[in-house]
Each structure stands twice: as C-alpha cells, then as structure tokens.
Design a protein around this motif. Structure first.
Motif, PDB file in Angstrom:
ATOM      1  N   ALA A 196      67.076  17.521  62.155  1.00 33.67           N
ATOM      2  CA  ALA A 196      66.166  16.399  61.936  1.00 33.67           C
ATOM      3  C   ALA A 196      65.402  16.655  60.639  1.00 33.67           C
ATOM      4  CB  ALA A 196      65.200  16.282  63.110  1.00 33.67           C
ATOM      5  N   GLU A 197      64.623  15.678  60.205  1.00 32.85           N
ATOM      6  CA  GLU A 197      63.846  15.836  58.975  1.00 32.85           C
ATOM      7  C   GLU A 197      62.899  17.016  59.048  1.00 32.85           C
ATOM      8  OE1 GLU A 197      61.938  12.310  57.532  1.00 32.85           O
ATOM      9  OE2 GLU A 197      63.730  11.101  57.841  1.00 32.85           O
ATOM     10  N   ASP A 198      62.377  17.324  60.243  1.00 33.70           N
ATOM     11  CA  ASP A 198      61.440  18.437  60.387  1.00 33.70           C
ATOM     12  C   ASP A 198      62.144  19.784  60.567  1.00 33.70           C
ATOM     13  OD1 ASP A 198      62.382  18.404  62.999  1.00 33.70           O
ATOM     14  OD2 ASP A 198      60.445  17.911  63.901  1.00 33.70           O
ATOM     15  N   GLY A 199      63.487  19.788  60.524  1.00 31.81           N
ATOM     16  CA  GLY A 199      64.248  21.022  60.653  1.00 31.81           C
ATOM     17  C   GLY A 199      64.667  21.343  62.070  1.00 31.81           C
ATOM     18  N   GLY A 200      64.124  20.630  63.042  1.00 33.31           N
ATOM     19  CA  GLY A 200      64.524  20.832  64.428  1.00 33.31           C
ATOM     20  C   GLY A 200      65.845  20.145  64.709  1.00 33.31           C
ATOM     21  N   PRO A 201      66.339  20.289  65.936  1.00 32.11           N
ATOM     22  CA  PRO A 201      67.618  19.663  66.279  1.00 32.11           C
ATOM     23  C   PRO A 201      67.485  18.151  66.425  1.00 32.11           C
ATOM     24  CG  PRO A 201      66.698  20.743  68.203  1.00 32.11           C
ATOM     25  CD  PRO A 201      65.804  21.083  67.044  1.00 32.11           C
ATOM     26  N   ALA A 202      68.562  17.450  66.128  1.00 29.93           N
ATOM     27  CA  ALA A 202      68.644  15.999  66.277  1.00 29.93           C
ATOM     28  C   ALA A 202      70.060  15.628  66.673  1.00 29.93           C
ATOM     29  CB  ALA A 202      68.275  15.301  64.970  1.00 29.93           C
ATOM     30  N   VAL A 203      70.188  14.497  67.335  1.00 34.30           N
ATOM     31  CA  VAL A 203      71.511  13.938  67.618  1.00 34.30           C
ATOM     32  C   VAL A 203      71.895  13.120  66.390  1.00 34.30           C
ATOM     33  CG1 VAL A 203      72.845  12.385  69.076  1.00 34.30           C
ATOM     34  CG2 VAL A 203      71.094  13.847  70.099  1.00 34.30           C
ATOM     35  N   VAL A 204      73.006  13.491  65.771  1.00 33.55           N
ATOM     36  CA  VAL A 204      73.482  12.778  64.585  1.00 33.55           C
ATOM     37  C   VAL A 204      74.620  11.862  65.004  1.00 33.55           C
ATOM     38  CG1 VAL A 204      74.421  12.990  62.257  1.00 33.55           C
ATOM     39  CG2 VAL A 204      72.861  14.745  63.134  1.00 33.55           C
ATOM     40  N   SER A 228      75.521  32.849  50.293  1.00 33.14           N
ATOM     41  CA  SER A 228      75.893  33.740  51.386  1.00 33.14           C
ATOM     42  C   SER A 228      76.285  32.921  52.616  1.00 33.14           C
ATOM     43  CB  SER A 228      74.716  34.651  51.743  1.00 33.14           C
ATOM     44  OG  SER A 228      73.701  33.910  52.385  1.00 33.14           O
ATOM     45  N   ASP A 229      76.859  33.606  53.599  1.00 28.55           N
ATOM     46  CA  ASP A 229      77.204  32.931  54.851  1.00 28.55           C
ATOM     47  C   ASP A 229      75.961  32.357  55.523  1.00 28.55           C
ATOM     48  OD1 ASP A 229      79.871  33.385  54.569  1.00 28.55           O
ATOM     49  OD2 ASP A 229      79.942  35.104  55.928  1.00 28.55           O
ATOM     50  N   ASP A 230      74.817  33.045  55.391  1.00 29.39           N
ATOM     51  CA  ASP A 230      73.575  32.541  55.978  1.00 29.39           C
ATOM     52  C   ASP A 230      73.204  31.181  55.400  1.00 29.39           C
ATOM     53  OD1 ASP A 230      73.312  34.754  57.589  1.00 29.39           O
ATOM     54  OD2 ASP A 230      71.987  35.817  56.208  1.00 29.39           O
ATOM     55  N   ASP A 231      73.457  30.966  54.115  1.00 29.61           N
ATOM     56  CA  ASP A 231      73.162  29.680  53.490  1.00 29.61           C
ATOM     57  C   ASP A 231      74.015  28.566  54.099  1.00 29.61           C
ATOM     58  OD1 ASP A 231      71.355  30.850  51.751  1.00 29.61           O
ATOM     59  OD2 ASP A 231      72.859  31.158  50.198  1.00 29.61           O
ATOM     60  N   LEU A 232      75.239  28.885  54.462  1.00 34.84           N
ATOM     61  CA  LEU A 232      76.143  27.880  55.015  1.00 34.84           C
ATOM     62  C   LEU A 232      75.701  27.411  56.392  1.00 34.84           C
ATOM     63  CD1 LEU A 232      79.577  29.432  54.025  1.00 34.84           C
ATOM     64  CD2 LEU A 232      78.426  27.497  52.967  1.00 34.84           C
ATOM     65  N   TYR A 233      75.063  28.284  57.141  1.00 37.70           N
ATOM     66  CA  TYR A 233      74.690  27.964  58.512  1.00 37.70           C
ATOM     67  C   TYR A 233      73.199  27.728  58.690  1.00 37.70           C
ATOM     68  CZ  TYR A 233      79.391  29.535  59.444  1.00 37.70           C
ATOM     69  OH  TYR A 233      80.738  29.668  59.428  1.00 37.70           O
ATOM     70  N   GLY A 234      72.433  27.717  57.636  1.00 36.63           N
ATOM     71  CA  GLY A 234      70.984  27.603  57.708  1.00 36.63           C
ATOM     72  C   GLY A 234      70.484  26.323  58.348  1.00 36.63           C
ATOM     73  N   GLU A 235      71.198  25.214  58.200  1.00 38.69           N
ATOM     74  CA  GLU A 235      70.733  23.943  58.748  1.00 38.69           C
ATOM     75  C   GLU A 235      71.382  23.590  60.075  1.00 38.69           C
ATOM     76  OE1 GLU A 235      70.615  20.655  56.117  1.00 38.69           O
ATOM     77  OE2 GLU A 235      69.953  21.874  54.434  1.00 38.69           O
ATOM     78  N   ILE A 236      72.186  24.488  60.626  1.00 39.11           N
ATOM     79  CA  ILE A 236      72.843  24.213  61.894  1.00 39.11           C
ATOM     80  C   ILE A 236      72.000  24.808  63.015  1.00 39.11           C
ATOM     81  CG2 ILE A 236      74.904  24.567  63.300  1.00 39.11           C
ATOM     82  CD1 ILE A 236      76.460  24.880  60.668  1.00 39.11           C
ATOM     83  N   PRO A 237      71.363  23.953  63.825  1.00 37.93           N
ATOM     84  CA  PRO A 237      70.541  24.485  64.913  1.00 37.93           C
ATOM     85  C   PRO A 237      71.412  25.041  66.027  1.00 37.93           C
ATOM     86  CG  PRO A 237      70.539  22.094  64.948  1.00 37.93           C
ATOM     87  CD  PRO A 237      71.332  22.516  63.742  1.00 37.93           C
ATOM     88  N   SER A 238      70.867  26.002  66.764  1.00 33.23           N
ATOM     89  CA  SER A 238      71.612  26.547  67.888  1.00 33.23           C
ATOM     90  C   SER A 238      71.663  25.509  69.003  1.00 33.23           C
ATOM     91  CB  SER A 238      70.954  27.834  68.386  1.00 33.23           C
ATOM     92  OG  SER A 238      69.650  27.547  68.853  1.00 33.23           O
ATOM     93  N   LEU A 239      72.706  25.567  69.797  1.00 32.25           N
ATOM     94  CA  LEU A 239      72.873  24.609  70.890  1.00 32.25           C
ATOM     95  C   LEU A 239      72.216  25.158  72.151  1.00 32.25           C
ATOM     96  CD1 LEU A 239      76.497  23.184  70.557  1.00 32.25           C
ATOM     97  CD2 LEU A 239      74.336  22.062  70.081  1.00 32.25           C
ATOM     98  N   ASP A 240      70.967  24.787  72.375  1.00 33.09           N
ATOM     99  CA  ASP A 240      70.313  25.153  73.614  1.00 33.09           C
ATOM    100  C   ASP A 240      70.718  24.150  74.692  1.00 33.09           C
ATOM    101  OD1 ASP A 240      68.892  22.862  72.982  1.00 33.09           O
ATOM    102  OD2 ASP A 240      67.037  23.923  72.538  1.00 33.09           O
ATOM    103  N   GLU A 241      70.191  24.334  75.891  1.00 31.41           N
ATOM    104  CA  GLU A 241      70.587  23.471  77.011  1.00 31.41           C
ATOM    105  C   GLU A 241      70.244  22.004  76.751  1.00 31.41           C
ATOM    106  OE1 GLU A 241      72.560  22.388  80.215  1.00 31.41           O
ATOM    107  OE2 GLU A 241      72.538  24.414  79.408  1.00 31.41           O
ATOM    108  N   ARG A 242      69.089  21.725  76.170  1.00 28.58           N
ATOM    109  CA  ARG A 242      68.700  20.338  75.884  1.00 28.58           C
ATOM    110  C   ARG A 242      69.665  19.713  74.886  1.00 28.58           C
ATOM    111  NH1 ARG A 242      63.146  18.616  72.973  1.00 28.58           N
ATOM    112  NH2 ARG A 242      64.038  20.058  71.485  1.00 28.58           N
ATOM    113  N   SER A 243      70.058  20.463  73.852  1.00 32.76           N
ATOM    114  CA  SER A 243      71.004  19.953  72.854  1.00 32.76           C
ATOM    115  C   SER A 243      72.362  19.674  73.483  1.00 32.76           C
ATOM    116  CB  SER A 243      71.164  20.945  71.698  1.00 32.76           C
ATOM    117  OG  SER A 243      69.952  21.105  71.012  1.00 32.76           O
TER     118      SER A 243
END
Length: 83
Positions: free
Chosen positions: A40-48, A2-17
């Motif tokens: 990130a490995e823990d599922g949170g946002p990371a700078v790649v 599903s479309d949800d599967d495609l976007y599941g690992e993309i974190p939202s861009l909050d102000e810190r991101s």
C-alpha cells in the motif's frame, strides 16, 4: 542492486493477507485479470487488483478494503508463467 532490494516492497503473507487473497481471487473474471498481495502507499500490505480498464463497472464495484487490507487497482493483465 542486491537481492534485498528486489524483495523490499513484497510484504510477508500473514494470515490476514492469505484470507484477503482467498476472498479477492473470487473477483477475477469480467474486467478483473488478477489479484495479488502488494504494498500500500504506507508500505503495509494491500490487495492489488489488476484490471485492463480501471474504470470498468467490475472495478467500481470493488470494496475499498478486503479483510481489513486496502484495495489498490493497477492497470494490467493476468500473470502468466513461461514454460
């Protein structure tokens, strides 16, 4: 899939991101092909950071965190859009 599967690992861009991405964009250049916000490995946002050679001096000089987000290095080239 599903479309949800495609976007599941993309974190939202909050102000810190957004701030982290603005800082990380300055790293692009010799040895660094591109930057993005990813998971990130823990599922949170990371700078790649995308680097052709993840053992280069440019990559070794990167901080472990940027604006409080972990920095993850992936081997790869800059993104290009197709016309």
């Amino acid at each position: 899939m599903s479309d949800d599967d495609l976007y599941g690992e993309i974190p939202s861009l909050d102000e810190r991101s957004r701030r982290a991405l603005m800082v990380a964009e300055k790293w692009i250049g010799e040895g660094i092909a591109g930057v993005a916000i990813g998971a990130a490995e823990d599922g949170g946002p990371a700078v790649v950071v995308y680097a052709l050679d993840p053992t280069s001096a440019a990559v070794r000089s990167l901080p472990e965190e940027c604006e409080g987000l972990p920095v993850r290095v992936d081997t790869g080239d800059a993104f290009r859009t197709e016309d």
